[in-house]
Motif scaffolding. Structure first.
Motif, PDB file in Angstrom:
ATOM      1  N   ILE A  23      -8.035   4.535   8.614  1.00 30.66           N
ATOM      2  CA  ILE A  23      -8.592   3.259   9.060  1.00 30.66           C
ATOM      3  C   ILE A  23      -8.303   2.218   7.990  1.00 30.66           C
ATOM      4  O   ILE A  23      -7.774   2.539   6.928  1.00 30.66           O
ATOM      5  N   MET A  24      -8.681   0.989   8.257  1.00 32.55           N
ATOM      6  CA  MET A  24      -8.663  -0.006   7.185  1.00 32.55           C
ATOM      7  C   MET A  24      -9.642   0.491   6.127  1.00 32.55           C
ATOM      8  O   MET A  24     -10.738   0.947   6.472  1.00 32.55           O
ATOM      9  N   PRO A  25      -9.269   0.439   4.857  1.00 34.66           N
ATOM     10  CA  PRO A  25     -10.147   0.983   3.810  1.00 34.66           C
ATOM     11  C   PRO A  25     -11.546   0.376   3.868  1.00 34.66           C
ATOM     12  O   PRO A  25     -11.693  -0.827   4.062  1.00 34.66           O
ATOM     13  N   GLY A  48     -13.267  -3.036   1.794  1.00 32.34           N
ATOM     14  CA  GLY A  48     -12.150  -3.752   1.190  1.00 32.34           C
ATOM     15  C   GLY A  48     -11.541  -3.069  -0.013  1.00 32.34           C
ATOM     16  O   GLY A  48     -10.952  -3.712  -0.876  1.00 32.34           O
ATOM     17  N   ASP A  49     -11.687  -1.745  -0.101  1.00 30.98           N
ATOM     18  CA  ASP A  49     -11.182  -0.962  -1.240  1.00 30.98           C
ATOM     19  C   ASP A  49      -9.676  -0.732  -1.083  1.00 30.98           C
ATOM     20  O   ASP A  49      -9.243   0.238  -0.476  1.00 30.98           O
ATOM     21  N   ASP A  50      -8.867  -1.635  -1.638  1.00 27.94           N
ATOM     22  CA  ASP A  50      -7.407  -1.555  -1.513  1.00 27.94           C
ATOM     23  C   ASP A  50      -6.820  -0.271  -2.085  1.00 27.94           C
ATOM     24  O   ASP A  50      -5.712   0.110  -1.723  1.00 27.94           O
ATOM     25  N   ASP A  51      -7.523   0.386  -2.979  1.00 30.38           N
ATOM     26  CA  ASP A  51      -7.027   1.598  -3.633  1.00 30.38           C
ATOM     27  C   ASP A  51      -7.552   2.880  -2.993  1.00 30.38           C
ATOM     28  O   ASP A  51      -7.363   3.970  -3.533  1.00 30.38           O
ATOM     29  N   PHE A  52      -8.230   2.763  -1.842  1.00 29.22           N
ATOM     30  CA  PHE A  52      -8.874   3.925  -1.233  1.00 29.22           C
ATOM     31  C   PHE A  52      -7.899   5.083  -1.024  1.00 29.22           C
ATOM     32  O   PHE A  52      -8.156   6.207  -1.448  1.00 29.22           O
ATOM     33  N   TYR A  53      -6.767   4.829  -0.357  1.00 27.05           N
ATOM     34  CA  TYR A  53      -5.828   5.919  -0.050  1.00 27.05           C
ATOM     35  C   TYR A  53      -5.068   6.374  -1.294  1.00 27.05           C
ATOM     36  O   TYR A  53      -4.744   7.550  -1.419  1.00 27.05           O
ATOM     37  N   GLY A 100       1.300  -0.108  10.725  1.00 28.23           N
ATOM     38  CA  GLY A 100       2.136  -1.238  11.083  1.00 28.23           C
ATOM     39  C   GLY A 100       1.416  -2.372  11.789  1.00 28.23           C
ATOM     40  O   GLY A 100       2.040  -3.383  12.100  1.00 28.23           O
ATOM     41  N   PHE A 101       0.118  -2.241  12.028  1.00 25.84           N
ATOM     42  CA  PHE A 101      -0.620  -3.325  12.665  1.00 25.84           C
ATOM     43  C   PHE A 101      -0.723  -4.506  11.688  1.00 25.84           C
ATOM     44  O   PHE A 101      -0.830  -4.290  10.479  1.00 25.84           O
ATOM     45  N   PRO A 102      -0.698  -5.730  12.194  1.00 24.16           N
ATOM     46  CA  PRO A 102      -0.705  -6.908  11.314  1.00 24.16           C
ATOM     47  C   PRO A 102      -1.833  -6.886  10.286  1.00 24.16           C
ATOM     48  O   PRO A 102      -2.993  -6.649  10.628  1.00 24.16           O
ATOM     49  N   ASN A 103      -1.448  -7.090   9.039  1.00 24.01           N
ATOM     50  CA  ASN A 103      -2.345  -7.211   7.884  1.00 24.01           C
ATOM     51  C   ASN A 103      -3.048  -5.922   7.467  1.00 24.01           C
ATOM     52  O   ASN A 103      -3.814  -5.934   6.507  1.00 24.01           O
ATOM     53  N   HIS A 104      -2.815  -4.812   8.149  1.00 23.86           N
ATOM     54  CA  HIS A 104      -3.481  -3.568   7.765  1.00 23.86           C
ATOM     55  C   HIS A 104      -2.932  -3.025   6.451  1.00 23.86           C
ATOM     56  O   HIS A 104      -3.698  -2.614   5.585  1.00 23.86           O
ATOM     57  N   CYS A 105      -1.616  -3.009   6.294  1.00 22.96           N
ATOM     58  CA  CYS A 105      -1.034  -2.534   5.043  1.00 22.96           C
ATOM     59  C   CYS A 105      -1.485  -3.420   3.881  1.00 22.96           C
ATOM     60  O   CYS A 105      -1.903  -2.929   2.833  1.00 22.96           O
ATOM     61  N   GLN A 106      -1.428  -4.726   4.079  1.00 21.80           N
ATOM     62  CA  GLN A 106      -1.852  -5.667   3.037  1.00 21.80           C
ATOM     63  C   GLN A 106      -3.324  -5.459   2.683  1.00 21.80           C
ATOM     64  O   GLN A 106      -3.740  -5.724   1.563  1.00 21.80           O
ATOM     65  N   GLY A 107      -4.103  -4.965   3.654  1.00 21.98           N
ATOM     66  CA  GLY A 107      -5.517  -4.684   3.421  1.00 21.98           C
ATOM     67  C   GLY A 107      -5.764  -3.313   2.817  1.00 21.98           C
ATOM     68  O   GLY A 107      -6.913  -2.909   2.652  1.00 21.98           O
ATOM     69  N   GLY A 108      -4.696  -2.578   2.505  1.00 19.24           N
ATOM     70  CA  GLY A 108      -4.846  -1.299   1.826  1.00 19.24           C
ATOM     71  C   GLY A 108      -4.617  -0.060   2.680  1.00 19.24           C
ATOM     72  O   GLY A 108      -4.757   1.058   2.189  1.00 19.24           O
ATOM     73  N   GLN A 109      -4.258  -0.225   3.953  1.00 13.54           N
ATOM     74  CA  GLN A 109      -4.036   0.952   4.804  1.00 13.54           C
ATOM     75  C   GLN A 109      -2.592   1.424   4.647  1.00 13.54           C
ATOM     76  O   GLN A 109      -1.730   1.226   5.489  1.00 13.54           O
ATOM     77  N   LYS A 110      -2.359   2.020   3.474  1.00 11.87           N
ATOM     78  CA  LYS A 110      -1.056   2.576   3.135  1.00 11.87           C
ATOM     79  C   LYS A 110      -1.264   3.740   2.191  1.00 11.87           C
ATOM     80  O   LYS A 110      -2.247   3.786   1.452  1.00 11.87           O
ATOM     81  N   LEU A 111      -0.344   4.694   2.261  1.00 15.61           N
ATOM     82  CA  LEU A 111      -0.490   5.926   1.500  1.00 15.61           C
ATOM     83  C   LEU A 111       0.837   6.309   0.870  1.00 15.61           C
ATOM     84  O   LEU A 111       1.863   6.397   1.550  1.00 15.61           O
ATOM     85  N   SER A 112       0.798   6.542  -0.421  1.00 16.22           N
ATOM     86  CA  SER A 112       1.920   7.117  -1.153  1.00 16.22           C
ATOM     87  C   SER A 112       1.424   8.459  -1.669  1.00 16.22           C
ATOM     88  O   SER A 112       0.355   8.543  -2.266  1.00 16.22           O
ATOM     89  N   ILE A 113       2.205   9.518  -1.412  1.00 21.38           N
ATOM     90  CA  ILE A 113       1.756  10.841  -1.856  1.00 21.38           C
ATOM     91  C   ILE A 113       2.925  11.627  -2.429  1.00 21.38           C
ATOM     92  O   ILE A 113       4.034  11.551  -1.927  1.00 21.38           O
ATOM     93  N   ASP A 114       2.657  12.325  -3.519  1.00 18.94           N
ATOM     94  CA  ASP A 114       3.668  13.150  -4.172  1.00 18.94           C
ATOM     95  C   ASP A 114       3.504  14.590  -3.754  1.00 18.94           C
ATOM     96  O   ASP A 114       2.406  15.141  -3.803  1.00 18.94           O
ATOM     97  N   VAL A 115       4.603  15.197  -3.353  1.00 21.58           N
ATOM     98  CA  VAL A 115       4.616  16.593  -2.913  1.00 21.58           C
ATOM     99  C   VAL A 115       5.348  17.415  -3.951  1.00 21.58           C
ATOM    100  O   VAL A 115       6.404  17.020  -4.427  1.00 21.58           O
TER     101      VAL A 115
END
Length: 106
Positions: free
Chosen positions: A15-17, A20-25, A91-106
């Protein structure tokens, strides 16, 4: 060795963090030990969110213009088939900018 399924965001899901916690994910991913053949499971409302696998550059720019893969079924499982960094965003408008993005190392 048995593969593990990781629900992205834990009980919060995809979801959107909250608050407003941009670092959640980012913080969530740092607590996981994801290995090759494990699965990331994104659970979300498909009317409000989707999952895009993107390049590192598109991740950094929050660009959804040319995803590697895209999903919108509300319950997406992605096998981690290789070591290295993987990048996802909504990909929904402004969701990534609001922190809904994930980078993960495998």
């Amino acid at each position: 060795v048995q593969a593990t399924e990781f629900v992205v965001g834990g009980a919060t899901q995809w979801i959107m963090p909250p608050n407003g916690d941009d670092d959640f994910y980012e913080n969530w991913s740092k607590q996981q030990n994801v290995r090759v053949n494990d699965t990331l499971r994104f659970k979300y409302n498909s009317q409000r969110h989707d999952v895009l696998e993107v390049s590192e550059d598109d991740y950094d720019r929050c660009s959804s213009a040319s995803p590697i893969q895209s999903f919108n079924n509300g319950d997406t499982s992605i096998a981690m088939t290789r070591p290295g960094s993987w990048y996802f965003l909504c990909g929904f408008p402004n969701h990534c900018q609001g922190g809904q993005k994930l980078s993960i190392d495998v």
